[in-house]
Structure formats: C-alpha cells, structure tokens
Design a protein around this motif. Structure first.
Motif, mmCIF file in Angstrom:
data_model
loop_
_atom_site.group_PDB
_atom_site.id
_atom_site.type_symbol
_atom_site.label_atom_id
_atom_site.label_comp_id
_atom_site.label_asym_id
_atom_site.label_seq_id
_atom_site.Cartn_x
_atom_site.Cartn_y
_atom_site.Cartn_z
ATOM 1 N N ASP A 105 46.744 36.747 55.260
ATOM 2 C CA ASP A 105 47.278 37.690 54.273
ATOM 3 C C ASP A 105 48.750 37.933 54.585
ATOM 4 N N LEU A 106 49.584 37.125 53.977
ATOM 5 C CA LEU A 106 51.008 37.124 54.301
ATOM 6 C C LEU A 106 51.692 38.415 53.867
ATOM 7 N N MET A 124 52.167 26.481 56.472
ATOM 8 C CA MET A 124 51.254 27.432 55.855
ATOM 9 C C MET A 124 50.005 26.691 55.394
ATOM 10 N N ASP A 125 48.847 27.305 55.619
ATOM 11 C CA ASP A 125 47.599 26.743 55.115
ATOM 12 C C ASP A 125 46.855 27.824 54.340
ATOM 13 N N SER A 127 47.495 30.832 54.002
ATOM 14 C CA SER A 127 48.406 31.738 53.288
ATOM 15 C C SER A 127 48.942 31.145 51.995
ATOM 16 N N ALA A 128 48.848 29.838 51.842
ATOM 17 C CA ALA A 128 49.511 29.164 50.719
ATOM 18 C C ALA A 128 48.630 29.146 49.474
ATOM 19 N N HIS A 129 48.267 30.326 48.984
ATOM 20 C CA HIS A 129 47.399 30.390 47.807
ATOM 21 C C HIS A 129 48.143 30.042 46.522
ATOM 22 N N ASP A 130 49.412 30.397 46.447
ATOM 23 C CA ASP A 130 50.203 30.052 45.269
ATOM 24 C C ASP A 130 51.677 30.023 45.661
ATOM 25 N N LEU A 136 57.536 33.674 49.820
ATOM 26 C CA LEU A 136 57.593 34.699 50.860
ATOM 27 C C LEU A 136 57.532 34.053 52.242
ATOM 28 N N GLY A 137 56.662 33.058 52.397
ATOM 29 C CA GLY A 137 56.546 32.384 53.683
ATOM 30 C C GLY A 137 57.849 31.734 54.113
#
Length: 258
Positions: A105-106, A124-125, A127-130, A136-137
């Motif tokens: 949850d970034l 990112m894995d 965290s990379a939902h969209d 943000l990452g």
C-alpha cells in the motif's frame, strides 16, 4: 529445498526435480528469483549467499531478490546489499534487481527508497496496481515496474506506457500462470522490452495443469536452456489456437440468463 540438507522425507516422488540444482540442470535456467522473508536479516542474507553459490556452480547468470513487502526501513535492504557486496562481490554483481521490499500500500507507506535504488534497480510489484501508483513510486525512488497480466491486460499496458515514457525499466512476472493464462503473459513479455526476458514458473509448481495446451504449444509450457518458445502462438484471439486444444472443462457452478 535448495540442497540435500533441507530434505525432510516428505518430498514428492513424482518424477519431477526436487532440489534447486536439479531444476537448474533440467531446464537450463539462467536466472533465479530468491524469495526472502524481509523480517529476518540473518536468514535473508544467508539465503542469498546459499542460492548465489548454487547459481555459480551451475552457470546461472542472474539473481533477483524478492523481499515480499515486509520491510519497513530501507536500511534493512541496504545493510544486506552492502554486506553482500563486501563479502560476496560476485553474487552481489549477479543481482539484477530488488523486488518490492516495502508494503504494497504505497499511499499509506510513502517511504523514500532512493538509498536502495542507488544500490540496485528497485522494482514495484504488488504496489504497481495502476499507473497513478507507479507515478507515486517513481517520486519515492522506485526505478522499475513488474508487469503482470493477472492485474488485467489493459492495466499492464497502461502501466507499461507510463513507465516507459518516464524512463523506468520493466519486467513481466507471473503469478504461476497455467493453461491459457500463460499465453498473453508470454506475449506481453515478448513485446514489452523487459530487462531480462520473462518470469515463468507454472511448469515448476504444477507442471501437469497445462497438458492439453502444451500439446499445441509445447514450447510455451516448458523451459529449455532457460527459455520458452512461443513460435506456435499465431492467429486470432491471442494466437491461442483454442479449437485445437482438447481441454475438458468441468460443469459450470452456476448459470445466469437464458
């Protein structure tokens, strides 16, 4: 189990390899993912060293380190990497990237990770939902994105586009994709421009789940010399050639409508 010292007598006797070295030899693997705990620094370090030593003995070129979202302080990762660089520089050099050490949850865990990505590419894995979260990452210091078709093909393509446009590197990873799910997964990797091919492991975790599909696309469901072969994937519908696949499906659990 990595080697004979980890055997406990409960291993399956099903004709498939059990030890890591046997999988490497059978499939000609050249890249290995090392799964870590993220909350036990000694265990994680020793695991990296042990897998790295096995890799060196069997001509494996690359490793990735997956801390599984459990780290909350960048110094945890930094100290492991720094120690590895000093004590085992060859193994340190084999680490292609570090994957998702920090909570997925970034937005709730906006940790500055520039110190980690200064040492190794940081992907990112979870965290990379969209692409909004990838944006943000990147601001927080992440440098790469692991794309997965299980997060939807459209989402993977949008994330790919944003990441590439902003100089982030890419990998395509799977969630042990079996059956037809393997094909769009491999196709995405073939066209995404990843830093090192594709991650695929369904042929290791449940090798007989995809036997009907493998009759039509044998190279897509087996690893040889560390590679898969999608030359049989062609035609409409992602090239499934679904009419040739003799997959017997169970009866539906429910029916809706007419």
């Amino acid at each position: 189990p990595l080697d004979e010292t980890e055997l406990d007598g409960t291993e399956p006797d099903d004709g498939y390899p059990v030890l890591l070295a046997d999988w490497i030899k059978r499939d000609g693997l050249k890249c290995l993912k090392v799964k870590l705990r993220g909350n036990d620094e000694r265990w994680d370090y020793e695991r990296l060293v042990k897998v790295g030593q096995i890799a060196l003995r069997h001509d494996v070129y690359w490793l990735t380190a997956d801390f599984n979202c459990t780290v909350t302080d960048p110094s945890y990762v930094n100290e492991i990497l720094d120690r590895l660089m000093i004590e085992h520089p060859r193994i340190y050099g084999m680490i292609l990237y570090v994957e998702q050490p920090f909570p997925y949850d970034l937005e709730r865990n906006q940790i500055d990770v520039h110190s980690v990505s200064a040492r190794k590419p940081l992907f990112m894995d979870e965290s990379a939902h969209d692409w909004h979260l990838i944006r943000l990452g990147r601001k927080l210091g992440w440098t790469g994105v692991a794309l997965k078709t299980c997060k939807t093909q459209t989402g993977a393509l949008l994330s790919l586009c944003w990441a590439k446009a902003h100089g982030m590197t890419l990998m395509v990873q799977d969630l042990t994709n079996p059956m037809l799910a393997q094909i769009p997964h491999l196709l995405l990797a073939a066209h995404a421009g990843t830093i090192m091919g594709v991650e695929t492991n369904s042929m290791q975790f449940y090798p007989e789940a995809s036997l009907p599909e493998a009759e039509v696309h044998p190279g897509a469901y087996s690893r040889r010399e560390g590679m898969v072969d999608i030359s049989t994937v062609q035609g409409p519908g992602f090239g499934y050639r679904i009419g040739e696949i003799k997959r017997v499906l169970p009866s539906p659990a429910a029916r809706f409508g007419d």
